[in-house]
Design a protein around this motif. Sequence first.
Motif, mmCIF file in Angstrom:
data_model
loop_
_atom_site.group_PDB
_atom_site.id
_atom_site.type_symbol
_atom_site.label_atom_id
_atom_site.label_comp_id
_atom_site.label_asym_id
_atom_site.label_seq_id
_atom_site.Cartn_x
_atom_site.Cartn_y
_atom_site.Cartn_z
ATOM 1 N N GLY A 160 0.807 -1.218 0.000
ATOM 2 C CA GLY A 160 0.000 0.000 0.000
ATOM 3 C C GLY A 160 0.841 1.270 0.000
ATOM 4 N N GLY A 161 2.018 1.207 -0.613
ATOM 5 C CA GLY A 161 2.859 2.391 -0.698
ATOM 6 C C GLY A 161 3.681 2.667 0.554
ATOM 7 N N VAL A 162 3.575 1.801 1.547
ATOM 8 C CA VAL A 162 4.342 1.984 2.792
ATOM 9 C C VAL A 162 5.416 0.907 2.892
ATOM 10 C CG1 VAL A 162 4.240 1.948 5.317
ATOM 11 C CG2 VAL A 162 2.378 2.991 4.008
ATOM 12 N N THR A 163 6.648 1.321 3.150
ATOM 13 C CA THR A 163 7.748 0.380 3.346
ATOM 14 C C THR A 163 8.197 0.429 4.799
ATOM 15 O OG1 THR A 163 8.492 0.609 1.066
ATOM 16 C CG2 THR A 163 10.101 -0.222 2.636
ATOM 17 N N LEU A 164 8.217 -0.717 5.440
ATOM 18 C CA LEU A 164 8.667 -0.802 6.836
ATOM 19 C C LEU A 164 9.978 -1.584 6.895
ATOM 20 C CD1 LEU A 164 5.281 -1.680 8.601
ATOM 21 C CD2 LEU A 164 6.328 0.573 8.329
ATOM 22 N N PRO A 165 10.927 -1.118 7.717
ATOM 23 C CA PRO A 165 12.223 -1.803 7.771
ATOM 24 C C PRO A 165 12.210 -3.057 8.644
ATOM 25 C CG PRO A 165 12.251 0.098 9.219
ATOM 26 C CD PRO A 165 10.905 0.092 8.539
ATOM 27 N N LEU A 189 4.426 6.629 14.743
ATOM 28 C CA LEU A 189 4.407 5.452 13.869
ATOM 29 C C LEU A 189 5.030 5.810 12.528
ATOM 30 C CD1 LEU A 189 0.799 4.163 14.693
ATOM 31 C CD2 LEU A 189 2.973 3.192 15.469
ATOM 32 N N ARG A 190 5.540 4.810 11.831
ATOM 33 C CA ARG A 190 6.157 5.061 10.525
ATOM 34 C C ARG A 190 5.101 5.387 9.471
ATOM 35 N NH1 ARG A 190 11.598 4.503 9.949
ATOM 36 N NH2 ARG A 190 12.619 3.292 11.581
ATOM 37 N N ALA A 191 3.875 4.968 9.710
ATOM 38 C CA ALA A 191 2.778 5.282 8.800
ATOM 39 C C ALA A 191 1.493 5.254 9.612
ATOM 40 C CB ALA A 191 2.714 4.254 7.670
ATOM 41 N N SER A 192 0.467 5.890 9.105
ATOM 42 C CA SER A 192 -0.811 5.893 9.808
ATOM 43 C C SER A 192 -1.347 4.468 9.931
ATOM 44 C CB SER A 192 -1.816 6.741 9.035
ATOM 45 O OG SER A 192 -3.131 6.419 9.454
ATOM 46 N N ASN A 193 -1.985 4.197 11.060
ATOM 47 C CA ASN A 193 -2.593 2.877 11.220
ATOM 48 C C ASN A 193 -4.109 2.950 11.032
ATOM 49 O OD1 ASN A 193 -2.405 0.105 11.595
ATOM 50 N ND2 ASN A 193 -2.791 0.244 13.796
ATOM 51 N N LEU A 198 -1.123 -0.062 8.853
ATOM 52 C CA LEU A 198 0.241 -0.413 9.281
ATOM 53 C C LEU A 198 0.355 -1.927 9.462
ATOM 54 C CD1 LEU A 198 2.961 1.078 10.408
ATOM 55 C CD2 LEU A 198 2.046 0.390 12.615
ATOM 56 N N CYS A 199 -0.631 -2.516 10.142
ATOM 57 C CA CYS A 199 -0.616 -3.967 10.387
ATOM 58 C C CYS A 199 -0.593 -4.729 9.057
ATOM 59 C CB CYS A 199 -1.848 -4.402 11.168
ATOM 60 S SG CYS A 199 -2.264 -3.373 12.596
ATOM 61 N N LEU A 200 -1.366 -4.201 8.084
ATOM 62 C CA LEU A 200 -1.527 -4.912 6.812
ATOM 63 C C LEU A 200 -0.317 -4.800 5.889
ATOM 64 C CD1 LEU A 200 -5.302 -4.121 6.266
ATOM 65 C CD2 LEU A 200 -4.292 -6.355 6.786
ATOM 66 N N VAL A 201 0.669 -3.996 6.272
ATOM 67 C CA VAL A 201 1.908 -3.979 5.487
ATOM 68 C C VAL A 201 2.555 -5.361 5.579
ATOM 69 C CG1 VAL A 201 4.229 -3.005 5.310
ATOM 70 C CG2 VAL A 201 2.286 -1.505 5.774
ATOM 71 N N CYS A 202 2.507 -5.954 6.761
ATOM 72 C CA CYS A 202 3.151 -7.260 6.969
ATOM 73 C C CYS A 202 2.169 -8.417 6.952
ATOM 74 C CB CYS A 202 3.894 -7.278 8.297
ATOM 75 S SG CYS A 202 5.215 -6.064 8.404
#
Length: 205
Positions: A160-165, A189-193, A198-202
């Motif tokens: 969704g356009g968000v990259t988490l390390p 947070l690194r992105a809005s939840n 945010l949870c759905l990035v992973c």
Amino acid sequence: MKKVFVLAAALMLFAAPAMAVISGSKHDFTQAPYNATEICVFCHTPHGADTSVADAPLWNHYTTTQTFTTYTSASLDGTITSPSGRSKLCLSCHDGVTAIDAYGGATTGTPMATGIAANLGTDLSNDHPVSVTYEDAANGGTDAGLRAADAAVGTSVTNGGVTLPLYTDKVECASCHDVHNGGAGQPMLRASNANSALCLVCHNK
Ligand code: HEC
Ligand code: HEC
Ligand code: HEC
Ligand code: HEC
């Protein structure tokens, strides 16, 4: 014509909301009761840094010596170790035991107040796992519920356009949080939840 454009651009600049930064955030210790003379010094130093914690960026804060209870669950696929790397740095204040103002060689001072949400304590069994390996299929892992890590396997996840390390293929506090309050999402947070984005990035749920 050119002048009008410049003026309009300048107005747009002023109208834009101030970008959130570490200054004025909960991690700005230049304010009372700490009154540090520099904003970075609580956590970093350009010289003579503590290198005892793996992956610590020029660390200037006294590091936690606590023993932590880690998250457990019957459905966990990853391997959890006691907080390491970048999570250990956060817990060097958020453990509620290690003094917040213990930096630059000091080892004692005042720890975080008890009973506040930011005080995670040393029992992390009720917190999202950290220092846990990211067992996605792309890594040869077994957790089909995790999205495939990015091409450089083990370094990040994108959705969704968000990259988490990820940190050597592990989820740490800093995977979800931006300690410098970049302002993408609160609390730090690194992105809005919103909508659990945010949870759905992973998590592929
Ligand atoms: C409350 C503690 C704290 C303060 C204050 C702080 N940092 Fe950090 N910083 C960290 C932690 C923890 C990490 C590792 C986690 C991460 O990479 O996000 C880090 C990582 C970094 C990194 C490497 C990763 C990156 O984001 O580029 C740089 C560079 C950095 N900090 C610079 C600064 C500067 C400059 C300041 C002052 C303006 C500052 N920090 C203030 C805790 C802090
Ligand atoms: C030098 C001590 C220190 C370190 C290191 C530190 N924190 Fe904090 N943090 C604090 C304090 C103090 C507060 C404010 C607690 C309170 O509400 O009184 C805070 C607040 C926060 C908040 C709540 C922000 C808000 O706006 O409500 C988050 C999230 C947070 N920290 C995450 C982290 C993470 C993640 C790391 C590591 C990458 C980290 N912190 C490292 C001291 C620290
Ligand atoms: C998987 C993502 C994730 C990880 C890993 C994670 N957090 Fe968080 N954290 C969140 C989210 C999302 C919130 C906001 C929760 C809310 O607002 O209800 C939060 C909230 C917080 C808060 C604010 C509590 C409050 O209500 O004031 C602090 C402090 C914090 N986290 C610290 C940490 C520390 C320290 C670590 C590592 C030990 C960590 N977090 C690991 C996602 C994460
Ligand atoms: C940076 C990636 C990442 C983010 C973001 C993230 N998680 Fe996780 N989460 C993981 C990993 C990795 C595990 C460990 C999974 C495993 O090994 O079974 C995990 C574990 C969990 C578990 C426990 C699973 C079990 O089997 O016990 C739950 C529940 C969970 N996450 C929910 C959330 C929620 C809710 C959010 C958002 C607030 C979130 N996660 C954000 C990576 C992430």
